[in-house]
Design a protein around this motif. Structure first.
Motif, PDB file in Angstrom:
ATOM      1  N   ILE A 129      21.183 112.953 153.147  1.00  0.00           N
ATOM      2  CA  ILE A 129      20.114 112.023 153.520  1.00  0.00           C
ATOM      3  C   ILE A 129      20.510 111.237 154.765  1.00  0.00           C
ATOM      4  CG2 ILE A 129      18.903 109.926 152.796  1.00  0.00           C
ATOM      5  CD1 ILE A 129      18.910 111.153 149.939  1.00  0.00           C
ATOM      6  N   TRP A 130      21.776 110.820 154.819  1.00  0.00           N
ATOM      7  CA  TRP A 130      22.224 110.109 156.012  1.00  0.00           C
ATOM      8  C   TRP A 130      22.097 111.005 157.236  1.00  0.00           C
ATOM      9  CZ3 TRP A 130      25.815 111.493 159.543  1.00  0.00           C
ATOM     10  CH2 TRP A 130      25.987 110.594 160.579  1.00  0.00           C
ATOM     11  N   LEU A 131      22.545 112.250 157.124  1.00  0.00           N
ATOM     12  CA  LEU A 131      22.454 113.166 158.264  1.00  0.00           C
ATOM     13  C   LEU A 131      21.021 113.306 158.739  1.00  0.00           C
ATOM     14  CD1 LEU A 131      24.972 115.946 157.201  1.00  0.00           C
ATOM     15  CD2 LEU A 131      25.205 114.345 159.100  1.00  0.00           C
ATOM     16  N   LEU A 132      20.103 113.456 157.806  1.00  0.00           N
ATOM     17  CA  LEU A 132      18.699 113.587 158.179  1.00  0.00           C
ATOM     18  C   LEU A 132      18.187 112.325 158.865  1.00  0.00           C
ATOM     19  CD1 LEU A 132      15.967 115.072 158.116  1.00  0.00           C
ATOM     20  CD2 LEU A 132      15.585 114.006 155.900  1.00  0.00           C
ATOM     21  N   CYS A 133      18.424 111.190 158.255  1.00  0.00           N
ATOM     22  CA  CYS A 133      17.887 109.930 158.789  1.00  0.00           C
ATOM     23  C   CYS A 133      18.553 109.522 160.099  1.00  0.00           C
ATOM     24  CB  CYS A 133      18.047 108.813 157.767  1.00  0.00           C
ATOM     25  SG  CYS A 133      17.012 109.034 156.317  1.00  0.00           S
ATOM     26  N   ALA A 134      19.865 109.513 160.134  1.00  0.00           N
ATOM     27  CA  ALA A 134      20.564 108.977 161.300  1.00  0.00           C
ATOM     28  C   ALA A 134      20.585 109.932 162.475  1.00  0.00           C
ATOM     29  CB  ALA A 134      21.991 108.599 160.918  1.00  0.00           C
ATOM     30  N   LEU A 135      20.617 111.223 162.230  1.00  0.00           N
ATOM     31  CA  LEU A 135      20.762 112.163 163.334  1.00  0.00           C
ATOM     32  C   LEU A 135      19.452 112.791 163.784  1.00  0.00           C
ATOM     33  CD1 LEU A 135      24.056 113.934 162.275  1.00  0.00           C
ATOM     34  CD2 LEU A 135      23.748 112.046 163.872  1.00  0.00           C
ATOM     35  N   ALA A 136      18.496 112.934 162.892  1.00  0.00           N
ATOM     36  CA  ALA A 136      17.254 113.611 163.256  1.00  0.00           C
ATOM     37  C   ALA A 136      16.086 112.649 163.474  1.00  0.00           C
ATOM     38  CB  ALA A 136      16.882 114.627 162.175  1.00  0.00           C
ATOM     39  N   LEU A 137      16.052 111.543 162.768  1.00  0.00           N
ATOM     40  CA  LEU A 137      14.901 110.651 162.861  1.00  0.00           C
ATOM     41  C   LEU A 137      15.072 109.521 163.867  1.00  0.00           C
ATOM     42  CD1 LEU A 137      13.962 110.421 159.081  1.00  0.00           C
ATOM     43  CD2 LEU A 137      13.003 111.924 160.834  1.00  0.00           C
ATOM     44  N   LEU A 138      16.304 109.041 164.056  1.00  0.00           N
ATOM     45  CA  LEU A 138      16.523 107.972 165.026  1.00  0.00           C
ATOM     46  C   LEU A 138      16.467 108.536 166.438  1.00  0.00           C
ATOM     47  CD1 LEU A 138      19.379 105.875 163.403  1.00  0.00           C
ATOM     48  CD2 LEU A 138      16.975 105.282 163.600  1.00  0.00           C
ATOM     49  N   ARG A 139      15.814 107.794 167.321  1.00  0.00           N
ATOM     50  CA  ARG A 139      15.663 108.256 168.705  1.00  0.00           C
ATOM     51  C   ARG A 139      16.106 107.172 169.675  1.00  0.00           C
ATOM     52  NH1 ARG A 139      13.142 112.980 168.848  1.00  0.00           N
ATOM     53  NH2 ARG A 139      11.941 113.598 167.044  1.00  0.00           N
ATOM     54  N   ALA A 140      16.647 107.621 170.785  1.00  0.00           N
ATOM     55  CA  ALA A 140      17.078 106.704 171.837  1.00  0.00           C
ATOM     56  C   ALA A 140      15.879 106.281 172.668  1.00  0.00           C
ATOM     57  CB  ALA A 140      18.138 107.390 172.710  1.00  0.00           C
ATOM     58  N   ASP A 141      16.127 105.370 173.603  1.00  0.00           N
ATOM     59  CA  ASP A 141      15.034 104.894 174.444  1.00  0.00           C
ATOM     60  C   ASP A 141      14.487 105.976 175.379  1.00  0.00           C
ATOM     61  OD1 ASP A 141      17.187 105.017 176.160  1.00  0.00           O
ATOM     62  OD2 ASP A 141      17.132 102.897 176.709  1.00  0.00           O
ATOM     63  N   ASP A 142      15.211 107.081 175.529  1.00  0.00           N
ATOM     64  CA  ASP A 142      14.690 108.200 176.312  1.00  0.00           C
ATOM     65  C   ASP A 142      14.098 109.290 175.416  1.00  0.00           C
ATOM     66  OD1 ASP A 142      16.992 109.235 175.242  1.00  0.00           O
ATOM     67  OD2 ASP A 142      17.891 109.819 177.141  1.00  0.00           O
ATOM     68  N   HIS A 143      13.843 108.966 174.155  1.00  0.00           N
ATOM     69  CA  HIS A 143      13.169 109.804 173.163  1.00  0.00           C
ATOM     70  C   HIS A 143      13.991 110.997 172.674  1.00  0.00           C
ATOM     71  CE1 HIS A 143       9.707 107.347 173.763  1.00  0.00           C
ATOM     72  NE2 HIS A 143       9.702 107.624 175.056  1.00  0.00           N
TER      73      HIS A 143
END
Length: 133
Positions: free
Chosen positions: A56-70
């Motif tokens: 769940i952490w891998l999914l949330c932190a690596l795939a769903l979070l986006r930087a200011d350049d998308h």
């Protein structure tokens, strides 16, 4: 457990679109932090819970979070950071191996997990110092 005191405030920095560097350091620090507390669930029956928390952490932190350049967090990571995070999977398997595998050195899996987590925390700390100085 004390790592939560560091991971939680850093999580607030990624609530707004962060810079790619802050997002990278958040990914590494939270990976190290989450993995560092998993040995607190030490029974064999907790293995599915540990695996689910890590997935769940891998999914949330690596795939769903986006930087200011998308870009996603995974796409912002450098190769060494990706290898570090991918290394959590075999290390989790090693820490869950039966104690008889390590013979007299039963402490070795926990020591490996602690050292690996410490490397991630130190790396993220240095990266954040460089980002904010």
């Amino acid at each position: 457990k004390a790592i939560i005191l560091v991971v939680a405030p850093l999580g607030l920095l990624v609530a707004v679109p962060p810079t790619p560097r802050v997002l990278r350091m958040h990914a590494v620090l939270s990976a190290a932090g989450f993995f560092g507390v998993l040995p607190l669930l030490f029974g064999a029956q907790e293995l599915p819970i540990k695996a689910a928390v890590l997935a769940i952490w891998l999914l949330c932190a690596l795939a769903l979070l986006r930087a200011d350049d998308h870009r996603t967090a995974w796409r912002c990571l450098a190769r060494a950071e990706r290898l570090y995070i991918a290394g959590l999977v075999p290390l989790l398997a090693a820490t869950e191996a039966p104690p008889s595998v390590f013979g007299r050195m039963r402490f070795l899996p926990l020591a490996m997990a602690s050292v690996y987590s410490a490397i991630g925390v130190a790396y993220a700390w240095l990266g954040l110092v460089a980002a904010f100085l």
